[in-house]
Design a protein around this motif. Structure first.
Motif, PDB file in Angstrom:
ATOM      1  N   LEU A  56       0.834  -1.196   0.000  1.00  0.00           N
ATOM      2  CA  LEU A  56       0.000   0.000   0.000  1.00  0.00           C
ATOM      3  C   LEU A  56       0.871   1.250   0.000  1.00  0.00           C
ATOM      4  CD1 LEU A  56      -2.627  -0.887   2.790  1.00  0.00           C
ATOM      5  CD2 LEU A  56      -2.720  -1.462   0.354  1.00  0.00           C
ATOM      6  N   ALA A  57       0.301   2.389  -0.430  1.00  0.00           N
ATOM      7  CA  ALA A  57       0.943   3.694  -0.324  1.00  0.00           C
ATOM      8  C   ALA A  57       0.005   4.631   0.395  1.00  0.00           C
ATOM      9  CB  ALA A  57       1.293   4.238  -1.715  1.00  0.00           C
ATOM     10  N   ASP A  58       0.560   5.610   1.153  1.00  0.00           N
ATOM     11  CA  ASP A  58      -0.280   6.596   1.820  1.00  0.00           C
ATOM     12  C   ASP A  58      -0.089   7.961   1.163  1.00  0.00           C
ATOM     13  OD1 ASP A  58       2.036   7.821   2.869  1.00  0.00           O
ATOM     14  OD2 ASP A  58       1.963   6.590   4.680  1.00  0.00           O
ATOM     15  N   LYS A  59      -0.824   8.971   1.652  1.00  0.00           N
ATOM     16  CA  LYS A  59      -0.808  10.300   1.040  1.00  0.00           C
ATOM     17  C   LYS A  59       0.543  10.987   1.159  1.00  0.00           C
ATOM     18  CE  LYS A  59      -2.585  12.551   5.208  1.00  0.00           C
ATOM     19  NZ  LYS A  59      -3.644  13.431   5.783  1.00  0.00           N
ATOM     20  N   ASP A  60       1.388  10.553   2.119  1.00  0.00           N
ATOM     21  CA  ASP A  60       2.713  11.149   2.308  1.00  0.00           C
ATOM     22  C   ASP A  60       3.809  10.329   1.642  1.00  0.00           C
ATOM     23  OD1 ASP A  60       1.647  13.240   3.895  1.00  0.00           O
ATOM     24  OD2 ASP A  60       1.527  11.839   5.604  1.00  0.00           O
ATOM     25  N   GLN A  61       3.430   9.467   0.717  1.00  0.00           N
ATOM     26  CA  GLN A  61       4.342   8.623  -0.044  1.00  0.00           C
ATOM     27  C   GLN A  61       5.017   7.553   0.811  1.00  0.00           C
ATOM     28  OE1 GLN A  61       7.063  11.219  -2.133  1.00  0.00           O
ATOM     29  NE2 GLN A  61       5.456  12.037  -3.454  1.00  0.00           N
ATOM     30  N   GLY A  62       4.438   7.251   1.949  1.00  0.00           N
ATOM     31  CA  GLY A  62       4.911   6.135   2.758  1.00  0.00           C
ATOM     32  C   GLY A  62       4.439   4.816   2.175  1.00  0.00           C
ATOM     33  N   ARG A  63       5.151   3.730   2.472  1.00  0.00           N
ATOM     34  CA  ARG A  63       4.822   2.408   1.959  1.00  0.00           C
ATOM     35  C   ARG A  63       4.545   1.464   3.120  1.00  0.00           C
ATOM     36  NH1 ARG A  63       4.324   5.087  -1.811  1.00  0.00           N
ATOM     37  NH2 ARG A  63       5.160   4.846  -3.929  1.00  0.00           N
ATOM     38  N   TRP A  64       3.518   0.602   2.933  1.00  0.00           N
ATOM     39  CA  TRP A  64       3.075  -0.303   3.985  1.00  0.00           C
ATOM     40  C   TRP A  64       2.810  -1.681   3.390  1.00  0.00           C
ATOM     41  CZ3 TRP A  64       2.242   1.748   8.994  1.00  0.00           C
ATOM     42  CH2 TRP A  64       2.290   3.150   9.064  1.00  0.00           C
ATOM     43  N   TRP A  65       3.086  -2.704   4.230  1.00  0.00           N
ATOM     44  CA  TRP A  65       2.655  -4.051   3.882  1.00  0.00           C
ATOM     45  C   TRP A  65       1.354  -4.326   4.630  1.00  0.00           C
ATOM     46  CZ3 TRP A  65       4.344  -6.331  -0.175  1.00  0.00           C
ATOM     47  CH2 TRP A  65       5.671  -6.198  -0.590  1.00  0.00           C
ATOM     48  N   MET A  66       0.325  -4.800   3.900  1.00  0.00           N
ATOM     49  CA  MET A  66      -0.940  -5.142   4.531  1.00  0.00           C
ATOM     50  C   MET A  66      -1.160  -6.649   4.428  1.00  0.00           C
ATOM     51  SD  MET A  66      -4.839  -3.981   3.518  1.00  0.00           S
ATOM     52  CE  MET A  66      -4.805  -4.943   2.003  1.00  0.00           C
ATOM     53  N   ASP A  67      -1.496  -7.264   5.548  1.00  0.00           N
ATOM     54  CA  ASP A  67      -1.823  -8.678   5.553  1.00  0.00           C
ATOM     55  C   ASP A  67      -3.097  -8.879   4.718  1.00  0.00           C
ATOM     56  OD1 ASP A  67      -3.242 -11.177   6.575  1.00  0.00           O
ATOM     57  OD2 ASP A  67      -1.285 -11.363   7.540  1.00  0.00           O
ATOM     58  N   ALA A  68      -3.056  -9.767   3.737  1.00  0.00           N
ATOM     59  CA  ALA A  68      -4.165  -9.940   2.816  1.00  0.00           C
ATOM     60  C   ALA A  68      -5.384 -10.584   3.456  1.00  0.00           C
ATOM     61  CB  ALA A  68      -3.719 -10.781   1.617  1.00  0.00           C
ATOM     62  N   GLU A  69      -5.218 -11.171   4.658  1.00  0.00           N
ATOM     63  CA  GLU A  69      -6.350 -11.800   5.337  1.00  0.00           C
ATOM     64  C   GLU A  69      -6.902 -10.930   6.460  1.00  0.00           C
ATOM     65  OE1 GLU A  69      -7.862 -14.454   4.398  1.00  0.00           O
ATOM     66  OE2 GLU A  69      -6.446 -15.037   2.814  1.00  0.00           O
ATOM     67  N   THR A  70      -6.007 -10.326   7.257  1.00  0.00           N
ATOM     68  CA  THR A  70      -6.442  -9.600   8.446  1.00  0.00           C
ATOM     69  C   THR A  70      -6.462  -8.088   8.256  1.00  0.00           C
ATOM     70  OG1 THR A  70      -4.201  -9.404   9.354  1.00  0.00           O
ATOM     71  CG2 THR A  70      -5.438 -11.428   9.833  1.00  0.00           C
ATOM     72  N   GLY A  71      -5.696  -7.561   7.303  1.00  0.00           N
ATOM     73  CA  GLY A  71      -5.600  -6.110   7.137  1.00  0.00           C
ATOM     74  C   GLY A  71      -4.560  -5.468   8.024  1.00  0.00           C
ATOM     75  N   ALA A  72      -3.807  -6.262   8.793  1.00  0.00           N
ATOM     76  CA  ALA A  72      -2.769  -5.704   9.652  1.00  0.00           C
ATOM     77  C   ALA A  72      -1.717  -4.997   8.816  1.00  0.00           C
ATOM     78  CB  ALA A  72      -2.136  -6.807  10.490  1.00  0.00           C
ATOM     79  N   LEU A  73      -1.246  -3.819   9.324  1.00  0.00           N
ATOM     80  CA  LEU A  73      -0.310  -2.983   8.583  1.00  0.00           C
ATOM     81  C   LEU A  73       1.074  -3.010   9.211  1.00  0.00           C
ATOM     82  CD1 LEU A  73      -2.621   0.124   7.981  1.00  0.00           C
ATOM     83  CD2 LEU A  73      -2.086  -1.694   6.364  1.00  0.00           C
ATOM     84  N   THR A  74       2.101  -3.051   8.351  1.00  0.00           N
ATOM     85  CA  THR A  74       3.495  -3.008   8.786  1.00  0.00           C
ATOM     86  C   THR A  74       4.257  -2.101   7.823  1.00  0.00           C
ATOM     87  OG1 THR A  74       3.345  -5.301   9.533  1.00  0.00           O
ATOM     88  CG2 THR A  74       5.544  -4.362   9.283  1.00  0.00           C
ATOM     89  N   PRO A  75       4.998  -1.097   8.367  1.00  0.00           N
ATOM     90  CA  PRO A  75       5.804  -0.253   7.474  1.00  0.00           C
ATOM     91  C   PRO A  75       6.805  -1.106   6.699  1.00  0.00           C
ATOM     92  CG  PRO A  75       5.666   0.730   9.646  1.00  0.00           C
ATOM     93  CD  PRO A  75       5.115  -0.662   9.780  1.00  0.00           C
ATOM     94  N   THR A  76       7.081  -0.702   5.444  1.00  0.00           N
ATOM     95  CA  THR A  76       8.039  -1.466   4.633  1.00  0.00           C
ATOM     96  C   THR A  76       9.464  -1.287   5.113  1.00  0.00           C
ATOM     97  OG1 THR A  76       8.201   0.366   3.074  1.00  0.00           O
ATOM     98  CG2 THR A  76       6.588  -1.356   2.591  1.00  0.00           C
ATOM     99  N   GLU A  77       9.774  -0.219   5.853  1.00  0.00           N
ATOM    100  CA  GLU A  77      11.134   0.008   6.350  1.00  0.00           C
ATOM    101  C   GLU A  77      11.159  -0.099   7.867  1.00  0.00           C
ATOM    102  OE1 GLU A  77      12.372   3.771   4.881  1.00  0.00           O
ATOM    103  OE2 GLU A  77      12.441   3.124   2.794  1.00  0.00           O
TER     104      GLU A  77
END
Length: 799
Positions: free
Chosen positions: A778-799
């Motif tokens: 995923l990407a956010d409005k501030d150009q940050g990148r996130w990994w989202m769990d495809a089953e639960t929706g849990a978010l983890t920053p890529t860095e």
């Protein structure tokens, strides 16, 4: 009549003795087609069952032209429901030509295959139709054959190239058996015995003749058909021809107006081409653009009115140069640079000229002129400008003529001022910059003026004409023609090689298109009956359409998008432009184009090239996806809505074959966001609050509502799972407002079950990719990148 029992079954009782009855049983013997004419007073074609039941009319003649005649020569095409037949009009055959037609027994309108001829005979295999033409000694008199191509119950289409007849003994004539082409090609031995075949493996050495003139020495291979020889000897079906002694025909395509008023294009060797042509009625003045891509022509209508059209030979699209009909529009001429098209109207020596900038549809004029010629660079036009004198000169307009130059957007420049004693009429603008003109000296107004040819430069320096290239010296060109053609030869059009020239000659109705090797002064050949030949400026296929030549950067607002195929072999370029005035888009039309070309320049296809209307938004063509096998480019006409266009990347989906440039629509306009599945079989699209899944093979669609109809929450940014079993997308709640949030939804493709993974998040998270089975980027409005769990929706920053 039942031959076994002698029982009779009445089929019809309305055969009138005045009408020529014709009958044909269907191949299965269950239906009978017959011709009559008593019921309506006009010729009719009927179909009835063998039991006399179920009679219905298939065809009749209902137009004012069709006031009399009869149907004859009925025949069923083997293995089909198609009936071919001949209509023989009553009256003068010169004005009411016989027609060959076809109609389906299943219903539908009749189709005219070709005109002019009698004695229709269908070969047993249903593939060849022979016929005879005899028009009071005209060149087309003789025996002809047309080849039919058809399948199933389809209406046949005549094609001009004869095929071996599998032993059919019939009338096969001639080599170029194009049923609409009036000039016949004869094969003669040196002893003038026509159609003789020596049977040797080396082929038959012949002299090729057309319209009475020797064309070339050829070697012919063909099939000798047995049968009773007529005055011309045996007939052959030609398989191939080899030109000897350097006598090969010229290359390229020639457009012209056929005797029926329609636009035709033939190869310069006389063979038909598979180039599709715009449908329509009578036309005039075909003119190729300098790059050979566009064919301009005038569509004629009643009252002497005409409309100029542009036909794109690569895309098949036709559009009017202007929405207005112009009375007495008679000629079109391109500027040498292809930027402008000249519209020539009028009925007198004074022509009304309009200059159209093709890329912008900007008009200049009208300009009154007597004679005109484009400059070599295409930016200026020399004209004979009217100059009133007293007393008036004793000819049609009474005015003198000045030699002047017009350049769009600039004042007219007078080169040589006309006087009561001298008139200047431009004829051509030579490559070296000189203007060739006809000078008329008229010192004695009681006598006809004395004419001579002169040249002048833009500084006014003039001298008698000398060293005029043959392409611009019409009289010298006419001198190379046979005496019987010189007086009527006109409309000269040069081949790309600069050696051959096409022209028309003859007097109505016997006007033909001819080709001459002007370099040698020989090789004269008849191409077809018709007028207004135009030789295509290129022999191969044109490259991509050039970028419109705008007069200044401020005149248009334009945008270009490019996309390169993953293997680097192809580049697609999308383009659109809006006319601008005072910094704002103006007018109601804009220009769009999409071209795909090989990076090495070896091939290019113009997929979109058109002017469109715009109002509350518009669309722009752009590349969407390169197929995994490298065969196709998918592209879309991306909407640009007037208002809040939040998630927008496409609307429809088109597929272009990179092998031949053919375009196929795989999905109509569906919405505002598109995404192809990994296997390229399913298209996901969002429209309003709905998600649509379209099977590209079957066009079957399924959809699921994700947002209530009364809620504005655009959907987009679709990412497919690697295996295509699911997808995720974003929902923009309160879109285009300070309070916008994004919800991330997951949809199961098989069941259309929906699951919310991220709800109303202010970071405006959007899916970028689904690279691995278990997580989505995923990407956010501030150009940050996130990994989202495809089953639960849990978010983890890529860095």
């Amino acid at each position: 009549v039942d031959l076994a029992t002698g029982a009779r079954t009445p089929i019809t009782t309305h055969i009138h003795p005045q009408w020529r009855a014709a009958f044909a049983w269907s191949p299965d013997g269950r239906r009978l087609a017959y011709a009559t004419g008593e019921r309506s007073g006009l010729p009719e074609l009927w179909l009835v069952g063998a039991d006399g039941q179920g009679g219905r009319r298939l065809a009749t003649r209902e137009s004012e032209r069709d006031i009399g005649g009869a149907y004859a020569g009925l025949a069923w095409l083997p293995g089909t429901s198609t009936i071919v037949y001949q209509f023989l009009p009553s009256g003068n055959a010169a004005t009411l030509q016989a027609e060959y037609q076809a109609v389906s027994a299943l219903g539908g309108p009749a189709k005219t295959l070709f005109r002019n001829g009698v004695g229709l005979t269908l070969s047993p295999d249903g593939r060849l139709i022979s016929f005879t033409r005899d028009l009071e000694g005209a060149e087309e008199t003789g025996n002809w054959v047309a080849v039919l191509e058809y399948g199933g119950a389809a209406t046949p289409t005549p094609t001009p190239t004869p095929a071996p007849a599998d032993g059919w003994v019939g009338i096969v004539y001639p080599y170029r058996a194009d049923a609409t082409a009036p000039f016949e090609y004869y094969f003669r031995r040196d002893d003038d015995e026509k159609y003789a075949l020596d049977g040797s493996a080396a082929g038959l050495n012949c002299v090729l003749y057309a319209a009475g003139w020797e064309l070339a020495k050829v070697r012919v291979w063909g099939q000798l058909l047995t049968g009773t020889a007529d005055e011309y000897g045996r007939r052959i079906v030609v398989d191939r021809i080899e030109y000897v002694d350097g006598a090969a025909p010229p290359e390229g395509l020639v457009a012209f107006v056929a005797p029926d008023g329609r636009l035709r294009v033939l190869r310069a060797d006389g063979q038909s081409t598979d180039m599709p042509l715009p449908a329509g009625g009578s036309v005039a003045s075909p003119a190729w653009s300098p790059d050979g891509r566009l064919l301009a022509y005038i569509a004629l209508s009643s009252g002497g009115y005409g409309t100029a059209y542009l036909y794109d030979t690569s895309s098949g699209r036709t559009e009017p140069v202007s929405d207005e009909h112009r009375q007495f529009l008679s000629r079109l001429e391109w500027s040498p640079n292809g930027r402008y098209l000249l519209l020539d109207s009028g009925t007198s020596v004074v022509r009304s000229l309009e200059i159209v900038e093709v890329s912008t549809h900007t008009f200049m004029g009208p300009i009154g002129a007597v004679g005109y010629a484009w400059s070599p660079d295409g930016e200026s036009l020399a004209i004979g400008l009217r100059r009133p004198v007293q007393p008036p000169l004793p000819y049609e307009i009474g005015d003198s003529l000045s030699l002047a130059v017009v350049e769009p957007g600039l004042p007219t420049q007078v080169i040589l001022e006309g006087t009561p004693d001298v008139l200047y009429q431009p004829l051509a603008w030579l490559p070296d910059g000189r203007i060739l003109y006809r000078r008329t000296d008229w010192p004695d107004k009681a006598q006809a003026g004395q004419t001579s040819l002169w040249t002048a430069r833009l500084d006014g320096q003039a001298e008698p004409a000398r060293d005029i290239p043959l392409a611009y010296d019409v009289e010298a060109l006419r001198a190379r023609l046979p005496a019987e053609l010189r007086d009527t030869a006109s409309s000269f059009s040069w081949a790309p090689d600069g050696r051959w020239v096409a022209f028309q000659a003859g007097r109505a109705p016997a006007v033909g298109v001819y080709l001459l090797n002007a370099g040698s002064g020989g090789g004269l050949r008849g191409l077809a009956d018709g007028t207004s030949p135009a030789w295509r400026p290129i022999t191969g296929e044109p490259g991509p359409a050039p970028t419109p030549d705008y007069r200044s950067a401020a005149a248009f607002s334009s945008h270009t998008s490019t996309s390169t195929s993953p293997d680097g072999l192809w580049v697609a370029e999308g383009f659109y432009a809006f006319p601008m005035v005072n910094g704002r888009a103006t007018g109601d039309r804009y220009y769009t184009r999409l071209v795909v070309a090989r990076a090495d320049g070896s091939a290019a296809w113009t997929l979109v090239d058109e002017w469109l209307d715009w109002g509350l938004g518009y669309t722009m063509p752009q590349a969407f996806h390169w197929s995994r096998d490298g065969r196709y480019l998918y592209f879309t006409n991306r909407p640009v809505p007037d208002g809040c266009g939040y998630f927008v990347n496409g609307g429809d989906l088109q597929r272009a074959d990179l092998g031949d440039g053919q375009v196929t629509e795989v999905a109509p306009m569906l919405g505002f966001w598109l995404a192809l599945s990994p296997d390229e079989r399913t298209l996901a699209a969002t429209s309003g609050g709905r998600l649509i899944l379209r099977d590209l093979a079957t066009a079957a669609q399924r959809e699921v509502a994700l947002v209530p109809d009364n809620v504005f929450a655009p959907l987009g940014k679709i990412a497919w799972a690697p295996d295509g079993s699911a997808l995720v997308l974003a929902e923009a709640n309160g879109a285009c407002s300070p309070k916008t949030t994004h919800t991330i939804l997951r949809v199961d493709v098989a069941t259309l079950a929906v699951k919310t993974l991220v709800d109303a998040d202010g970071r405006l998270l959007t899916p970028e990719a689904w690279p691995e089975p278990g997580r989505v980027l995923l990407a956010d409005k501030d150009q940050g990148r996130w990994w989202m769990d495809a089953e639960t929706g849990a978010l983890t920053p890529t860095e």
